[in-house]
Write a protein that holds these residues in place. Structure first.
Motif: not given
Length: 217
Positions: A49-50, A113-116, A136-141, A149-150
């Protein structure tokens, strides 16, 4: 002609085994701040979950304040960035399976969900440059999984409908993501979680070996 046109993959626990690097990096951060460390196997249930949730789960209950989580997270990121692929590698057979999927004309993408920035580096280290049409990794916003969504954005961009898409992952989060995006979710039993968890969270089928993906395309 193949019915499946697009396959979306989770990264950690699905395409690559990142568990040891994640565990070592978190343990280094915990030790630095005087907290108990955990065996590598325990991290199978901390990840998914990040980074924020990873640190929260690794900390003792009484230490799970936002301030403390962010402090440990900072230490984790500093170490993990420098040791991102010390132990990380693709699962056995995955490179061959990916090559066969690409040769059959199926588009492949990564949603994690790993940081982008870290996701991009892991993919570049483990796969050929042209393997995935999107990473696509986890991004702000931007909402992270299980929000769809992604997944939906990628489907829209490449004009794919639900029946043409598979989502493959190893956790409850991944199966929920597939369900929320209204695509079929295939569970990767070789990853970090159990077959029971995958089925309980809506897996259409649970794969025992990654080459079985070819049967569903």
């Amino acid at each position: 002609m193949n019915k499946i046109k697009l396959i979306l993959f989770d990264l950690d626990g699905t395409l690559v085994n990142t568990l040891e690097d994640l565990a070592v990096s978190t343990n280094v951060a915990l030790k630095e701040h005087g907290y108990p460390q955990h065996p590598i196997e325990a991290y199978k249930y901390f990840v998914g979950n990040g980074v924020y949730k990873l640190i929260e789960r690794a900390l003792p209950c009484e230490a799970r304040t936002e301030e403390e989580i962010n402090k440990i997270k900072e230490s984790f990121i500093a170490y993990y960035d420098a040791h991102l692929t010390d132990y990380t590698k693709p699962y056995e057979g995955i490179l061959e399976t990916i090559e066969k999927l690409k040769m059959s004309g199926i588009q492949l993408a990564v949603v994690t969900n790993k940081p982008h920035a870290q996701a991009l580096r892991v993919v570049r280290a483990c796969f050929k440059p042209d393997t995935f049409i999107e990473v696509w990794g986890q991004r702000e916003g931007i909402p992270h999984k299980p929000d769809p969504t992604v997944v939906r954005q990628i489907m829209t961009k490449y004009e794919r409908v639900s029946d043409e898409v598979l989502y493959i992952g190893d956790s409850d989060v991944d199966m929920q993501t597939a369900k929320n995006a209204q695509v079929k979710g295939l569970g990767a039993s070789w990853g970090f979680r159990t077959e029971e968890e995958l089925l309980e969270n809506g897996a259409w089928v649970v794969l025992q070996r990654n080459e079985e993906i070819l049967k569903y395309t």
